[in-house]
Design an enzyme around this catalytic site. Structure first.
Site, mmCIF file in Angstrom:
data_model
loop_
_atom_site.group_PDB
_atom_site.id
_atom_site.type_symbol
_atom_site.label_atom_id
_atom_site.label_comp_id
_atom_site.label_asym_id
_atom_site.label_seq_id
_atom_site.Cartn_x
_atom_site.Cartn_y
_atom_site.Cartn_z
ATOM 1 N N ASP A 120 44.088 34.835 43.366
ATOM 2 C CA ASP A 120 44.565 33.481 43.683
ATOM 3 C C ASP A 120 44.591 33.161 45.173
ATOM 4 O O ASP A 120 45.002 32.061 45.559
ATOM 5 C CB ASP A 120 45.926 33.233 43.040
ATOM 6 C CG ASP A 120 45.780 32.954 41.552
ATOM 7 O OD1 ASP A 120 44.767 32.322 41.184
ATOM 8 O OD2 ASP A 120 46.643 33.372 40.765
ATOM 9 N N ASP A 179 40.478 31.261 34.766
ATOM 10 C CA ASP A 179 40.973 30.562 35.968
ATOM 11 C C ASP A 179 40.268 31.029 37.247
ATOM 12 O O ASP A 179 40.130 30.278 38.210
ATOM 13 C CB ASP A 179 42.478 30.816 36.178
ATOM 14 C CG ASP A 179 43.308 30.872 34.915
ATOM 15 O OD1 ASP A 179 42.788 31.313 33.868
ATOM 16 O OD2 ASP A 179 44.495 30.503 34.980
#
Ligand SMILES: *[C@@H]1O[C@H](CO)[C@@H](O)[C@H](O)[C@H]1NC(C)=O
Ligand SMILES: *[C@@H]1O[C@H](CO)[C@@H](O)[C@H](O)[C@H]1NC(C)=O
Ligand SMILES: *[C@@H]1O[C@H](CO)[C@@H](O)[C@H](O)[C@H]1NC(C)=O
Ligand SMILES: *[C@@H]1O[C@H](CO)[C@@H](O)[C@H](O)[C@H]1NC(C)=O
Ligand SMILES: *[C@@H]1O[C@H](CO)[C@@H](O)[C@H](O)[C@H]1NC(C)=O
Length: 399
Positions: A120, A179
């Protein structure tokens, strides 16, 4: 590869022309964002989601995967000021959005040297990428993007052909989530700045491996694919935040649309375009008749109501707008653009909440963790960004 022509009959009901919702340009947007900016805690923490009753933000330490979205929203209002002008009526004259965005980014700078966000770092890099678009020589932002790209590149395993999403107790259990497609952009950004082709090659390999293993024949996606890091074999396919292992979690599907449209923008590989189209087609043809994006496409309707995920709607809308821009023909592009506006209309009708601190309600942060019916910082960010993109595309006025 699906041709755009083949998609036309399937999507015909969705391509009626929609008007862009006026709320996308409401002066409540700058009002709320400014109020949030002024009330950030010291030392800084960042809003992630709201409570379910009053819509008040809950703040989290900088070392959290969502910390970049609020500073990036401030940069997005600076962009909006450039696109729309600042007036008292549109609310954009109330602040210096660039100064606020820069100030709010400062709390992320320590993450360059250490963070626990795994893949992330791509999301954490967003405000620094915005800064570089304004000031390409800002050394703080340059260091941040290079360091975050190096962090992600260090998670690449050539046997698997992916960057590792989450760390696991057993290091040979190599976990990749859909993701992760969104985090590849930082590799492209730094490849663009430095010419380091290793970064580009990692992004392409990750996308190609994901294309092979994360996507079902009907264009839906698994949330999680676990690989064996020493053999590269797929161990299992499962969910983490979805309804069941073989269901389709809508936010994951939305990240996939956006991620593959973005990949095609960089690579011009027709397989990446075909994949973005397949994912988008699944998303749009599996919407319920009310046009509201459910948190999981296979979650049961009973007991009603099946919670929506407004963030999946706004992420998918941005993915569709990008797909509309990169499509090979104007007619194909228009289908995706209209579908994006349609999603934005439906979610605005359901989730626009003037009394909440967030712009939208009806977000599902994590249904298995019983966290839903909230505002979500990335749902709001992608709502503002969609408005900006529609203005840039000449499809909306600023009011
Ligand atoms: C450079 O960027 C950082 C963070 O992105 C920001 O905090 C800082 O104010 C910027 N510096 C200048 C001189 O604009
Ligand atoms: C390119 O990036 C990779 C991954 O971060 C790094 O190992 C390598 O040293 C970089 N190459 C150059 C020439 O900087
Ligand atoms: C991966 O494969 C190696 C070698 O066959 C094995 O020792 C290891 O337990 C496997 N890991 C997992 C998570 O299956
Ligand atoms: C998922 O698997 C279960 C059990 O194998 C099955 O009942 C269900 O219909 C499947 N759902 C989907 C969406 O394929
Ligand atoms: C939307 O949120 C409201 C409360 O904020 C809730 O009552 C309603 O059931 C939600 N609808 C959906 C479809 O999630």
């Amino acid at each position: 590869m699906l041709s755009p022509i083949l998609l036309l009959p399937v999507l015909a009901p969705l391509v009626a022309s929609w008007t862009v919702p006026a709320q996308l340009f409401s002066n409540l947007i700058p009002q709320k964002v400014l109020a949030t900016a002024k009330s950030l805690p010291a030392p800084i923490q960042y809003p992630q989601y709201t409570d379910t009753s009053a819509g008040h933000w809950l703040d989290f330490a900088p070392d959290t995967w969502t910390s970049g979205f609020f500073p990036t929203t401030l940069y997005a209002l600076n962009t909006r000021k450039t696109l729309c002008g600042a007036t008292a009526a549109n609310g954009l004259s109330a602040a210096n959005w660039l100064d606020l965005g820069r100030a709010a980014s400062n709390g992320l700078i320590p993450l360059e040297t250490h963070n626990n966000q795994g893949h992330d770092v791509g999301f954490l890099s967003f405000p620094f990428v915005e800064e570089l678009a304004i000031n390409p020589t800002n050394q703080t932002a340059l260091t941040a993007v290079k360091q975050f790209a190096a962090d992600l590149a260090a998670r690449f395993n050539p046997v698997v052909g992916c960057t590792r999403s989450w760390d696991t107790a057993d290091p040979t259990d190599f976990t990749v989530i859909i993701d992760n497609m969104m985090n590849l952009e930082i590799l492209w950004v730094v490849y663009g700045l430095t010419g380091n082709t290793t970064l580009r090659d990692i992004a392409v390999k990750h996308a190609d491996t994901t294309m092979k293993n994360h996507i079902r024949s009907d264009g839906s996606t698994w949330h999680v694919v676990e690989y064996n890091s020493t053999t590269g074999a797929v161990i299992r396919k499962r969910t983490s935040q979805g309804f069941s292992d073989n269901s389709t979690w809508s936010r994951g599907q939305a990240w996939g649309i956006y991620g593959f449209a973005n990949m095609y923008q960089h690579t011009k590989d027709p397989n990446h375009l075909a994949t973005a189209r397949r994912l988008a087609n699944y998303f749009l043809t599996n919407l319920p008749s009310d046009g509201i994006v459910p948190w999981d496409f296979n979650a049961p309707l009973v007991p009603a109501p099946r919670p929506a995920d407004s963030s999946a709607a706004t992420i998918a809308a941005n993915g569709l707008l990008l797909l509309g821009t990169v499509e090979t023909t104007a007619a194909a592009g228009k289908q995706w653009t209209n579908a994006a506006i349609n999603l934005l209309n439906h979610i605005t009708t359901l989730a626009w909440r003037p009394s909440w601190q967030s712009l939208l309600s009806n977000g599902t942060v994590n249904w298995p963790a019983n966290n839903f019916l909230t505002g979500i910082v990335y749902g709001d960010y992608y709502y503002v960004k969609a408005g900006n993109t529609l203005v840039s595309m000449g499809l909306a006025k600023c009011s």
